[in-house]
Design an enzyme around this catalytic site. Structure first.
Site, mmCIF file in Angstrom:
data_model
loop_
_atom_site.group_PDB
_atom_site.id
_atom_site.type_symbol
_atom_site.label_atom_id
_atom_site.label_comp_id
_atom_site.label_asym_id
_atom_site.label_seq_id
_atom_site.Cartn_x
_atom_site.Cartn_y
_atom_site.Cartn_z
ATOM 1 N N LYS A 54 0.828 -1.205 0.000
ATOM 2 C CA LYS A 54 0.000 0.000 0.000
ATOM 3 C C LYS A 54 0.863 1.257 0.000
ATOM 4 O O LYS A 54 0.605 2.209 -0.731
ATOM 5 C CB LYS A 54 -0.930 -0.010 1.213
ATOM 6 N N GLN A 98 -4.980 -1.228 9.675
ATOM 7 C CA GLN A 98 -4.860 -2.570 9.106
ATOM 8 C C GLN A 98 -5.475 -3.612 10.037
ATOM 9 O O GLN A 98 -5.150 -3.677 11.222
ATOM 10 C CB GLN A 98 -3.389 -2.904 8.846
ATOM 11 N N ASP A 121 -11.333 2.784 3.993
ATOM 12 C CA ASP A 121 -11.755 1.390 3.916
ATOM 13 C C ASP A 121 -13.259 1.282 3.721
ATOM 14 O O ASP A 121 -13.767 0.238 3.303
ATOM 15 C CB ASP A 121 -11.358 0.638 5.200
#
Length: 300
Positions: A54, A98, A121
């Site tokens: 990422k 995460q 997200d």
């Protein structure tokens, strides 16, 4: 019939290129650089790989990448304090914590502490609710990528019958809502469903996110249907040598591709689109926070 292969690698490269172009334009016209902050708690090996990827792709897209690596025993208070600082940081437009988190941390509490306008997200309850009611919101990355892939096959989804296999909060549920928002007739099946093959044979679109290797067989699929395989499973591959493994999806690719009209491979299908959509979500969050026009990416 041999199915059209929906090339996720090529599509993701096109999406990243589009994002990079818009980022450069925003920087030139407004002096603003979109910034993504990724928070990793602990040292889960798979999470380490995802975070590195990422960060690399964020920088390649011309964005600022901020990484926060916290120890396994980080307290909930420490993590929430960091999120509060990131929420108020004008250089940070997207925040991603995460998952999975260590067991002592409440992931729901942590996710909902993120400013929903920076929740790239798309997991915050505000974004979930807005997607569910057809309002503009940040869409979870994998379902957004699936919708972009479907747009390559169908200029208009209205009236299509779609089956989603799996009802997770990350993929299945938001995928069903997006398809419903696109005026599909949507069926969502899960581990308690008793007639999945029968349901699949009715569907023009089958999205599989069950986490079961080779679940979907050719006889399940309506001829000419589009099959989106979200599953990523690592299984033993003795033909490659002792202890070797390989990645497979939730669909028996070889046999289903002889029936379907279009299909995504594993690897190289949905997976590459997920991180590309994270970059797209970060760009969208930046545009929203600065009241810039929302870019159209891959026609979606």
């Amino acid at each position: 019939m041999t199915a059209q292969i929906i090339d996720g690698k090529a599509l993701a490269a096109d999406l990243r290129s589009s994002v990079k172009d818009v980022v450069a334009q925003i920087k030139a016209e407004h002096g603003v650089i979109p910034g993504l902050a990724v928070v990793l708690v602990g040292n889960d090996p798979a999470s380490e790989v995802y975070v590195r990827s990422k960060g690399k792709q964020t920088v390649e897209a011309g964005m600022n990448s901020f990484e926060y690596r916290l120890s396994e025993d980080t307290s909930e208070e420490e993590l929430l304090n960091l999120i509060t600082r990131l929420n108020s940081d004008p250089e940070v437009h997207g925040i991603l914590v995460q998952l999975p988190l260590p067991a002592h941390l409440d992931s729901k509490l942590v996710i909902n502490a993120i400013d929903p306008h920076k929740d790239v997200d798309g997991f915050h309850t505000t974004n979930v609710g807005m997607v569910g009611t057809g309002q503009d919101a940040i869409v979870p990355c994998t379902p957004r990528g699936c919708m972009m892939m479907l747009a390559q096959i169908y200029p208009d989804l209205r009236g299509k019958t779609a089956l989603v296999i799996g009802h997770s909060n990350i993929v299945g549920k938001p995928m069903g809502r997006l398809l419903l928002n696109a005026d599909c007739t949507v069926i969502v099946a899960h581990k308690s469903s008793t007639n999945i093959p029968e349901l699949a044979r009715m569907a023009d679109i089958v999205v599989v996110a069950a986490g079961v290797p080779g679940l979907v067989k050719a006889e399940w699929i309506k001829p000419g249907a589009t099959v989106i395989d979200v599953g990523i499973n690592r299984i033993p591959a003795p033909e490659r040598g002792e202890g070797k493994t390989r990645l497979v999806g939730d669909v028996c690719f070889d046999e289903v591709s002889e029936v379907a009209g279009a299909i995504t491979p594993v690897p190289g299908g949905v997976g590459p689109m997920t991180i590309a959509c994270l970059l797209a979500n970060t760009l969208s969050a930046c545009c929203h926070l600065h009241s810039f026009p929302e870019p159209t990416l891959l026609g979606v």
